[in-house]
Design a protein around this motif. Sequence first.
Motif, short mmCIF file in Angstrom:
data_model
loop_
_atom_site.label_atom_id
_atom_site.label_comp_id
_atom_site.label_asym_id
_atom_site.label_seq_id
_atom_site.Cartn_x
_atom_site.Cartn_y
_atom_site.Cartn_z
N ASP A 136 0.83 -1.20 0.00
CA ASP A 136 0.00 0.00 0.00
C ASP A 136 0.87 1.26 0.00
O ASP A 136 0.59 2.22 -0.73
N LYS A 137 1.94 1.25 0.77
CA LYS A 137 2.84 2.41 0.82
C LYS A 137 3.60 2.55 -0.50
O LYS A 137 3.76 3.67 -1.01
N ILE A 138 4.07 1.46 -1.06
CA ILE A 138 4.76 1.51 -2.35
C ILE A 138 3.82 2.05 -3.42
O ILE A 138 4.20 2.91 -4.22
N ASP A 139 2.57 1.59 -3.42
CA ASP A 139 1.58 2.08 -4.37
C ASP A 139 1.35 3.58 -4.21
O ASP A 139 1.30 4.32 -5.20
N GLU A 140 1.23 4.02 -2.96
CA GLU A 140 1.04 5.46 -2.74
C GLU A 140 2.25 6.26 -3.22
O GLU A 140 2.08 7.30 -3.86
N ASP A 141 3.45 5.79 -2.93
CA ASP A 141 4.66 6.49 -3.37
C ASP A 141 4.68 6.66 -4.89
O ASP A 141 5.05 7.72 -5.40
N GLU A 142 4.27 5.61 -5.61
CA GLU A 142 4.22 5.69 -7.08
C GLU A 142 3.18 6.70 -7.53
O GLU A 142 3.42 7.49 -8.45
N LYS A 143 2.02 6.69 -6.91
CA LYS A 143 0.96 7.65 -7.26
C LYS A 143 1.41 9.09 -6.98
O LYS A 143 1.10 9.99 -7.76
N GLU A 144 2.10 9.28 -5.88
CA GLU A 144 2.54 10.62 -5.50
C GLU A 144 3.61 11.18 -6.45
O GLU A 144 3.73 12.38 -6.60
N LYS A 145 4.35 10.29 -7.10
CA LYS A 145 5.36 10.75 -8.07
C LYS A 145 4.70 11.45 -9.25
O LYS A 145 5.23 12.42 -9.78
N THR A 146 3.56 10.92 -9.68
CA THR A 146 2.90 11.49 -10.86
C THR A 146 1.86 12.54 -10.53
O THR A 146 1.57 13.40 -11.35
N ASN A 147 1.28 12.46 -9.33
CA ASN A 147 0.23 13.40 -8.95
C ASN A 147 0.34 13.70 -7.46
O ASN A 147 -0.43 13.15 -6.66
N PRO A 148 1.27 14.57 -7.06
CA PRO A 148 1.51 14.83 -5.64
C PRO A 148 0.29 15.42 -4.92
O PRO A 148 -0.41 16.26 -5.46
N SER A 149 0.07 14.94 -3.70
CA SER A 149 -0.98 15.49 -2.84
C SER A 149 -0.48 16.75 -2.18
O SER A 149 0.72 17.01 -2.12
N SER A 150 -1.40 17.51 -1.63
CA SER A 150 -1.04 18.70 -0.87
C SER A 150 -0.19 18.28 0.34
O SER A 150 -0.47 17.25 0.96
N PRO A 151 0.81 19.07 0.69
CA PRO A 151 1.61 18.73 1.88
C PRO A 151 0.81 18.84 3.18
O PRO A 151 1.27 18.42 4.23
N TYR A 152 -0.39 19.38 3.09
CA TYR A 152 -1.24 19.56 4.28
C TYR A 152 -2.34 18.51 4.40
O TYR A 152 -3.23 18.64 5.22
N SER A 153 -2.26 17.47 3.56
CA SER A 153 -3.25 16.40 3.62
C SER A 153 -2.54 15.06 3.52
O SER A 153 -1.34 15.00 3.27
N SER A 154 -3.31 14.01 3.68
CA SER A 154 -2.72 12.67 3.56
C SER A 154 -2.42 12.38 2.10
O SER A 154 -2.90 13.06 1.19
N GLY A 155 -1.64 11.32 1.88
CA GLY A 155 -1.28 10.92 0.54
C GLY A 155 -2.44 10.22 -0.17
O GLY A 155 -3.53 10.07 0.39
N ALA A 156 -2.20 9.78 -1.37
CA ALA A 156 -3.22 9.18 -2.23
C ALA A 156 -3.91 7.97 -1.59
O ALA A 156 -5.09 7.73 -1.82
N ASN A 157 -3.18 7.21 -0.78
CA ASN A 157 -3.76 6.03 -0.12
C ASN A 157 -4.04 6.27 1.36
O ASN A 157 -4.29 5.33 2.11
N GLY A 158 -3.97 7.52 1.79
CA GLY A 158 -4.30 7.84 3.17
C GLY A 158 -3.14 7.86 4.15
O GLY A 158 -3.36 7.97 5.35
N TRP A 159 -1.91 7.75 3.66
CA TRP A 159 -0.75 7.77 4.55
C TRP A 159 -0.51 9.18 5.05
O TRP A 159 -0.33 10.11 4.27
N GLU A 160 -0.51 9.35 6.35
CA GLU A 160 -0.18 10.62 7.00
C GLU A 160 1.30 10.69 7.35
O GLU A 160 1.86 11.76 7.47
N ASN A 161 1.90 9.54 7.57
CA ASN A 161 3.26 9.46 8.09
C ASN A 161 4.17 8.77 7.09
O ASN A 161 4.23 7.55 7.02
N GLY A 162 4.88 9.58 6.32
CA GLY A 162 5.69 9.06 5.23
C GLY A 162 7.14 8.76 5.57
O GLY A 162 7.83 8.13 4.79
N THR A 163 7.60 9.21 6.74
CA THR A 163 8.97 8.90 7.14
C THR A 163 8.95 7.84 8.23
O THR A 163 7.97 7.70 8.95
N ILE A 164 10.05 7.12 8.36
CA ILE A 164 10.11 6.08 9.39
C ILE A 164 9.97 6.68 10.78
O ILE A 164 9.30 6.10 11.65
#
Length: 91
Positions: free
Chosen positions: A26-54
């Motif tokens: 799910d995280k890998i999928d979101e990372d790929e989606k974010e490469k082509t269509n980045p979400s706002s830095p003030y919202s969650s990513g395409a798959n709902g990830w709020e926490n992108g760093t370890i």
Amino acid sequence: MDLNELLERVNSKDTFLQFVKALKDDKIDEDEKEKTNPSSPYSSGANGWENGTISSFLESIEAYGEDSEQIKDEPNWKSFALLLYAGKFYE
């Protein structure tokens, strides 16, 4: 099967590892989606990830473990999976 369904089925080492794989995918999928269509830095990513760093992921696991009444003192596979899942979104 979505992450919520997999989480509900966790009851053993094997089902826990299936959940971990799906969470990773799910995280890998979101990372790929974010490469082509980045979400706002003030919202969650395409798959709902709020926490992108370890570090933010682990911080959320810690906070959820402290705050949640669903995590019992007696460890079990589902509690481990729930902690990892909370790392995705808990703030």
